[in-house]
Design an enzyme around this catalytic site. Structure first.
Site, PDB file in Angstrom:
ATOM      1  N   GLU A   1       0.791  -1.237   0.000  1.00  0.00           N
ATOM      2  CA  GLU A   1       0.000   0.000   0.000  1.00  0.00           C
ATOM      3  C   GLU A   1       0.820   1.282   0.000  1.00  0.00           C
ATOM      4  O   GLU A   1       0.309   2.361   0.265  1.00  0.00           O
ATOM      5  CB  GLU A   1      -0.980   0.019   1.198  1.00  0.00           C
ATOM      6  CG  GLU A   1      -2.384  -0.406   0.820  1.00  0.00           C
ATOM      7  CD  GLU A   1      -2.590  -1.917   0.856  1.00  0.00           C
ATOM      8  OE1 GLU A   1      -1.614  -2.642   1.158  1.00  0.00           O
ATOM      9  OE2 GLU A   1      -3.695  -2.373   0.551  1.00  0.00           O
TER      10      GLU A   1
ATOM     11  N   TYR B   1       3.407   2.000   2.049  1.00  0.00           N
ATOM     12  CA  TYR B   1       3.977   2.373   3.357  1.00  0.00           C
ATOM     13  C   TYR B   1       5.494   2.145   3.343  1.00  0.00           C
ATOM     14  O   TYR B   1       6.065   1.734   2.330  1.00  0.00           O
ATOM     15  CB  TYR B   1       3.289   1.577   4.471  1.00  0.00           C
ATOM     16  CG  TYR B   1       1.847   2.005   4.689  1.00  0.00           C
ATOM     17  CD1 TYR B   1       1.547   3.308   5.097  1.00  0.00           C
ATOM     18  CD2 TYR B   1       0.786   1.134   4.479  1.00  0.00           C
ATOM     19  CE1 TYR B   1       0.234   3.717   5.295  1.00  0.00           C
ATOM     20  CE2 TYR B   1      -0.539   1.536   4.671  1.00  0.00           C
ATOM     21  CZ  TYR B   1      -0.805   2.830   5.077  1.00  0.00           C
ATOM     22  OH  TYR B   1      -2.101   3.232   5.262  1.00  0.00           O
TER      23      TYR B   1
ATOM     24  N   ARG C   1       2.851  -8.664   4.427  1.00  0.00           N
ATOM     25  CA  ARG C   1       1.865  -8.173   3.450  1.00  0.00           C
ATOM     26  C   ARG C   1       2.631  -7.505   2.312  1.00  0.00           C
ATOM     27  O   ARG C   1       3.216  -6.429   2.467  1.00  0.00           O
ATOM     28  CB  ARG C   1       0.904  -7.196   4.107  1.00  0.00           C
ATOM     29  CG  ARG C   1      -0.147  -6.725   3.118  1.00  0.00           C
ATOM     30  CD  ARG C   1      -1.426  -6.351   3.800  1.00  0.00           C
ATOM     31  NE  ARG C   1      -2.289  -5.613   2.912  1.00  0.00           N
ATOM     32  CZ  ARG C   1      -3.525  -5.277   3.193  1.00  0.00           C
ATOM     33  NH1 ARG C   1      -4.044  -5.630   4.347  1.00  0.00           N
ATOM     34  NH2 ARG C   1      -4.247  -4.593   2.348  1.00  0.00           N
TER      35      ARG C   1
ATOM     36  N   HIS D   1      -1.619   3.877  -1.760  1.00  0.00           N
ATOM     37  CA  HIS D   1      -2.726   4.792  -1.458  1.00  0.00           C
ATOM     38  C   HIS D   1      -2.772   5.961  -2.439  1.00  0.00           C
ATOM     39  O   HIS D   1      -3.820   6.539  -2.664  1.00  0.00           O
ATOM     40  CB  HIS D   1      -2.629   5.309  -0.030  1.00  0.00           C
ATOM     41  CG  HIS D   1      -3.069   4.286   0.984  1.00  0.00           C
ATOM     42  ND1 HIS D   1      -4.212   3.536   0.830  1.00  0.00           N
ATOM     43  CD2 HIS D   1      -2.518   3.878   2.148  1.00  0.00           C
ATOM     44  CE1 HIS D   1      -4.350   2.713   1.864  1.00  0.00           C
ATOM     45  NE2 HIS D   1      -3.327   2.899   2.668  1.00  0.00           N
TER      46      HIS D   1
ATOM     47  N   GLN E   1     -18.479   4.153   2.433  1.00  0.00           N
ATOM     48  CA  GLN E   1     -19.093   5.325   3.043  1.00  0.00           C
ATOM     49  C   GLN E   1     -18.955   5.369   4.567  1.00  0.00           C
ATOM     50  O   GLN E   1     -18.562   6.391   5.126  1.00  0.00           O
ATOM     51  CB  GLN E   1     -20.579   5.346   2.649  1.00  0.00           C
ATOM     52  CG  GLN E   1     -21.282   6.620   3.014  1.00  0.00           C
ATOM     53  CD  GLN E   1     -22.723   6.603   2.533  1.00  0.00           C
ATOM     54  OE1 GLN E   1     -23.004   6.134   1.437  1.00  0.00           O
ATOM     55  NE2 GLN E   1     -23.637   7.102   3.338  1.00  0.00           N
TER      56      GLN E   1
HETATM   57  P1  NAP Z   1     -28.422  15.377  -2.894  1.00  0.00           P
HETATM   58  O1  NAP Z   1     -27.081  14.828  -2.730  1.00  0.00           O
HETATM   59  O2  NAP Z   1     -29.005  16.181  -1.795  1.00  0.00           O
HETATM   60  O3  NAP Z   1     -28.418  16.210  -4.238  1.00  0.00           O
HETATM   61  C1  NAP Z   1     -29.535  16.858  -4.729  1.00  0.00           C
HETATM   62  C2  NAP Z   1     -29.088  17.864  -5.774  1.00  0.00           C
HETATM   63  O4  NAP Z   1     -30.235  18.525  -6.244  1.00  0.00           O
HETATM   64  C3  NAP Z   1     -28.181  18.871  -5.193  1.00  0.00           C
HETATM   65  O5  NAP Z   1     -26.972  18.755  -5.934  1.00  0.00           O
HETATM   66  C4  NAP Z   1     -28.875  20.208  -5.406  1.00  0.00           C
HETATM   67  O6  NAP Z   1     -27.901  20.990  -6.053  1.00  0.00           O
HETATM   68  C5  NAP Z   1     -30.027  19.908  -6.334  1.00  0.00           C
HETATM   69  N1  NAP Z   1     -31.272  20.537  -5.919  1.00  0.00           N
HETATM   70  C6  NAP Z   1     -31.856  20.527  -4.699  1.00  0.00           C
HETATM   71  N2  NAP Z   1     -33.016  21.185  -4.721  1.00  0.00           N
HETATM   72  C7  NAP Z   1     -33.198  21.635  -5.993  1.00  0.00           C
HETATM   73  C8  NAP Z   1     -34.197  22.404  -6.628  1.00  0.00           C
HETATM   74  N3  NAP Z   1     -35.271  22.834  -5.962  1.00  0.00           N
HETATM   75  N4  NAP Z   1     -34.035  22.701  -7.924  1.00  0.00           N
HETATM   76  C9  NAP Z   1     -32.967  22.272  -8.609  1.00  0.00           C
HETATM   77  N5  NAP Z   1     -31.971  21.541  -8.044  1.00  0.00           N
HETATM   78  C10 NAP Z   1     -32.088  21.232  -6.748  1.00  0.00           C
HETATM   79  O7  NAP Z   1     -29.470  14.244  -3.147  1.00  0.00           O
HETATM   80  P2  NAP Z   1     -29.439  13.029  -4.146  1.00  0.00           P
HETATM   81  O8  NAP Z   1     -28.468  13.192  -5.221  1.00  0.00           O
HETATM   82  O9  NAP Z   1     -30.870  12.878  -4.497  1.00  0.00           O
HETATM   83  O10 NAP Z   1     -28.987  11.855  -3.241  1.00  0.00           O
HETATM   84  C11 NAP Z   1     -29.796  11.431  -2.137  1.00  0.00           C
HETATM   85  C12 NAP Z   1     -28.933  10.818  -1.054  1.00  0.00           C
HETATM   86  O11 NAP Z   1     -28.386   9.622  -1.476  1.00  0.00           O
HETATM   87  C13 NAP Z   1     -27.800  11.719  -0.626  1.00  0.00           C
HETATM   88  O12 NAP Z   1     -27.620  11.637   0.750  1.00  0.00           O
HETATM   89  C14 NAP Z   1     -26.638  11.121  -1.315  1.00  0.00           C
HETATM   90  O13 NAP Z   1     -25.432  11.359  -0.606  1.00  0.00           O
HETATM   91  C15 NAP Z   1     -26.994   9.660  -1.329  1.00  0.00           C
HETATM   92  N6  NAP Z   1     -26.335   9.017  -2.453  1.00  0.00           N
HETATM   93  C16 NAP Z   1     -25.050   8.682  -2.317  1.00  0.00           C
HETATM   94  C17 NAP Z   1     -24.382   8.122  -3.364  1.00  0.00           C
HETATM   95  C18 NAP Z   1     -22.954   7.705  -3.221  1.00  0.00           C
HETATM   96  O14 NAP Z   1     -22.351   7.310  -4.179  1.00  0.00           O
HETATM   97  N7  NAP Z   1     -22.388   7.762  -2.042  1.00  0.00           N
HETATM   98  C19 NAP Z   1     -25.011   7.903  -4.558  1.00  0.00           C
HETATM   99  C20 NAP Z   1     -26.340   8.269  -4.681  1.00  0.00           C
HETATM  100  C21 NAP Z   1     -26.992   8.837  -3.615  1.00  0.00           C
HETATM  101  P3  NAP Z   1     -27.939  22.553  -6.137  1.00  0.00           P
HETATM  102  O15 NAP Z   1     -28.685  23.040  -4.934  1.00  0.00           O
HETATM  103  O16 NAP Z   1     -26.516  22.986  -6.201  1.00  0.00           O
HETATM  104  O17 NAP Z   1     -28.639  22.819  -7.416  1.00  0.00           O
HETATM  105 FE1  SF4 Z   2     -17.586  -0.375   4.285  1.00  0.00          FE
HETATM  106 FE2  SF4 Z   2     -19.842  -1.531   5.076  1.00  0.00          FE
HETATM  107 FE3  SF4 Z   2     -19.790  -0.101   2.817  1.00  0.00          FE
HETATM  108 FE4  SF4 Z   2     -18.569  -2.480   2.978  1.00  0.00          FE
HETATM  109  S1  SF4 Z   2     -20.768  -2.071   3.138  1.00  0.00           S
HETATM  110  S2  SF4 Z   2     -17.719  -0.644   2.114  1.00  0.00           S
HETATM  111  S3  SF4 Z   2     -17.813  -2.442   5.051  1.00  0.00           S
HETATM  112  S4  SF4 Z   2     -19.472   0.663   4.880  1.00  0.00           S
END
Ligand code: NAP
Ligand code: SF4
Length: 668
Positions: free
Chosen positions: A162, A164, A212, A250, A337
């Site tokens: 990794e 290190y 490792r 990393h 996450q």
């Molecule tokens: P989000 O992350 O809150 O994004 C919503 C987007 O919509 C924002 O970028 C916002 O951008 C825009 N928005 C909000 N209100 C709006 C309006 N009235 N008009 C136009 N644009 C507006 O929500 P999401 O993408 O729906 O995701 C939902 C949840 O799932 C989140 O917590 C996200 O982190 C999670 N998620 C995570 C992943 C991952 O890969 N970790 C993948 C998918 C979803 P602006 O305000 O800049 O326009």
């Molecule tokens: Fe990490 Fe759990 Fe997501 Fe697997 S499912 S990557 S262990 S948070």
């Protein structure tokens, strides 16, 4: 199953070939209370059948500390370590401590490295180690190994991958020395050899030594295949009893454990290494199911498998595999996450699909005092977690889902490249409900009266619905919601504008641009997409990536200013950024939406009107809670809890939904 053939590792006989790989939890630098939590965590996994476990990294000295979670193996820490080893031994488990010197990856000012070459992922520049520093460090490794045995560990894993310290010495990328610790490969490998030999001398046959090794560096100036094999043979000769493997430094810009990586994508590197040594070799990276693990052994690619995150997701991974209950394994979805993203932010690890990780005692389910009739309304992950947990505690649970299948938003997410495994989470939770005697009713919307009349408590997990922003022309036929696109109810035209650049906006862009790519599922396609040379002819194993062919021309828009992808994961966001950039996705921040018409989306950007010509405009503008039942149920006599997206739609993510559901199930 080959996984359950016993195997000898130096002085140890292991019951099976499933190793729980090293993973920092964030508790390693703590005091007694944190080690009590660690003890509970490891004990649960020992009871869950892991053949061998490896702790997070502990430094042999203060310079080698990682920084954010400084953890040293020294005399003062011995009694704390014994809390862990006693708990593991009481459960019949075996555990190694990992000795990790971070070298130039240390996040503190006193960091050292073979040469004064700063890591691109660290703001601190290392001091070049003197000969005396090197000799002292070898002694420190030996001393740490001795302490490990005194602390009750069954052995040590010496961290040589990794990127290190030991890897830094091995590779010309970071080793510019001209003395006997640099220059020729033999010189560069000297530190790894000496460290293993000193550890062996220190512990004799009182414990085992795993080294490792970096089976593939994925950075320019890394090792060649020939050097990696030579290093493996050298550490074996120096006294290592097994090789565990790491993939990528990393600082590598090729994903190695993210969802972009297909299952078991790197076992080719382990398979080659295996030919260089006679000690057991463990394969790692993206091995997340029992079937896959067995397959790696069946193909002769490794002697053992090493899984880290899958053991966070399910403490009983090994026992379930052994008992033919592989489908019951709560599979790691590689989101990073709640685990790595937290660790790299200086927090304690969690797990998106398993809220109880490192909180085993706190969240241990207790049988319900009075079994009650519980209605759970909504079969997304929040509702599923609530129903499963409550049913397992003895309640009579009925889960109602309005759609004809379970999973809610998680089901849509499963359509994104790299996320197909999400369906396993849904089926695993559904299986728990059924096994605990709960009832699942699909395509059913109970009325408040029915719920009030037939149940003593209700958990409302009715989730979210996509937000429709207030933009002129929003009813235009070219406008589609993300759920319509992902479910296949609608298809997108060639030119696409995406409104909203949160997690879902990024996901939809990826869905459209990567639809025909097999890079997320086929190791060969993955290697050509990311530029990986399986033969590792050039140092580091990098090759020219093959440019993807994309079907859609996508523009991703947001109203806020600043960088795109800020809401994405710390350890995964960069992967999505690269993917979308390579797919030619245009990103426009700081826009004001003006109107939608037959030619596309009109916006104001940098003070000027601009037309984004689009055949399809996809709404990814967040969500709003679905709460139709909340008010009428509040007026009923029964106990009501609202959880997940129904409680709070803003920034809803699956981690909070599953945790909410689990807590509701534990307390109802
Ligand atoms: P989000 O992350 O809150 O994004 C919503 C987007 O919509 C924002 O970028 C916002 O951008 C825009 N928005 C909000 N209100 C709006 C309006 N009235 N008009 C136009 N644009 C507006 O929500 P999401 O993408 O729906 O995701 C939902 C949840 O799932 C989140 O917590 C996200 O982190 C999670 N998620 C995570 C992943 C991952 O890969 N970790 C993948 C998918 C979803 P602006 O305000 O800049 O326009
Ligand atoms: Fe990490 Fe759990 Fe997501 Fe697997 S499912 S990557 S262990 S948070």
């Amino acid at each position: 199953m080959r996984l359950f053939d016993p195997i000898r590792v130096g002085p140890l006989e292991l019951d099976n070939r499933i190793v729980m790989g090293s993973m920092h939890t964030g508790l390693e630098s703590g005091g007694e209370a944190e080690f009590q939590r660690l003890a509970g965590y490891f004990q649960a996994r020992a009871k869950g059948g892991a053949g061998l476990m490896v702790t997070g990294g502990f430094s042999p000295n203060s310079e080698g500390n990682l920084g954010a979670h400084a953890a040293e193996l020294n005399e003062a820490a011995l009694s704390r370590h014994r809390i862990v080893t006693d708990a593991v031994r009481a459960a019949g488990g075996k555990i190694f401590v990992q000795i990790l010197h971070a070298g130039r990856y240390s996040k503190h000012k006193d960091l050292v490295a073979p040469s004064a070459v700063r890591a691109p992922i660290n703001k601190f520049e290392p001091r070049e180690m003197s000969e005396a520093d090197i000799l002292r460090t070898i002694d420190d490794f030996g001393h740490a190994a001795e302490l490990a045995i005194q602390a009750g560990y069954h052995g040590v894993e010496i961290m040589g991958s990794e990127g290190y310290l030991l890897t830094q010495f091995l590779c010309q990328r970071t080793n510019r020395r001209e003395d006997e610790w640099g220059g020729t490969f033999d010189n560069r490998a000297r530190l790894a050899r000496e460290v293993v030999a000193r550890a062996r001398k220190a512990i004799g046959d009182a414990g085992a030594i795993a080294f490792r090794i970096s089976a593939l560096d994925l950075v320019e100036g890394g090792s060649t295949a020939e050097e990696i094999s030579a290093c493996a043979a050298m550490v074996e000769a120096a006294g290592a009893d097994m090789l565990t493997t790491g993939i990528g430094w990393h600082e590598a810009r090729v994903p190695t454990i993210a969802q972009a990586v297909p299952p078991a994508a790197f076992t080719f590197a382990t398979a080659r290494l295996r030919k260089a040594v006679s000690i057991p070799v463990a394969a790692s990276n993206r091995i997340n199911t029992a079937e896959l693990a067995e397959d790696v052994l069946a193909k002769g690619e490794a002697d053992m498998v090493m899984l880290a995150r899958p053991f966070l997701a399910d403490a009983a991974f090994a026992a379930k595999a052994r008992d033919g209950r592989g489908s019951e394994i709560n599979v790691c979805i590689a989101c990073n996450q709640a685990c790595l993203d937290r660790i790299f932010s200086g927090k304690t690890t969690g797990c998106l699909v398993n809220p109880a990780v490192t909180r085993e005692a706190e969240l241990a389910p207790k049988p319900a005092k009075h079994a009650r009739q519980i209605a759970v309304i909504g079969g997304g992950v929040a509702g599923l977690a609530a129903a499963a947990t409550a049913a397992e505690r003895g309640h009579a649970v009925t889960l109602f889902e309005a759609a004809d299948k379970l999973g809610g938003q998680f089901n849509l997410a499963a359509r994104i490249p790299g996320k197909a495994i999400f369906t396993r989470t849904i089926s695993q939770m559904a299986g728990r409900i059924e096994q605990a005697g709960g009832t699942i009713r699909l395509s059913t919307r109970p009325t408040p009266t029915e719920i009030g009349a037939n149940f003593e408590a209700a958990i409302l997990a009715t989730g979210v619905t996509p937000r429709t922003p207030d933009i002129e022309g929003i009813d235009h036929p070219s406008v589609a919601r993300y759920d319509e696109i992902l479910s296949g109810a609608r298809t997108a035209g060639q030119r696409v504008a995406i409104i909203g650049a949160g997690g879902i906006g990024f996901d939809v862009a990826l869905f459209l641009t990567e639809q025909n790519s097999r890079a997320h599922e086929d190791p060969a396609a993955f290697r050509s997409y990311w530029g990986i040379d399986a033969a590792i002819t050039d140092a580091g194993g990098l090759a020219e990536p093959v440019e993807p062919r994309t079907q859609h021309q996508v523009t991703l828009l947001k109203r806020s200013d600043g960088r795109f992808g800020r809401s994405l994961g710390l350890t995964t966001g960069w992967v999505h950024q690269i993917e979308l950039k390579r797919a030619g996705v245009e990103m426009l921040a700081d826009v004001t939406y003006q109107r939608i018409d037959e030619v596309g989306l009109h916006v104001e950007s940098e003070g000027e009107s601009r037309l984004i010509e689009a055949d399809t405009i996809i709404l990814c503008a967040g969500q709003v809670s679905v709460l139709d039942l909340a008010e009428p149920l509040a007026a009923s006599e029964i106990e009501v809890q609202v959880i997940g997206g129904a409680k709070l739609a803003g920034e809803l993510d699956a981690e909070r939904a599953i945790e909410d559901g689990t807590l509701a199930g534990l307390t109802v």
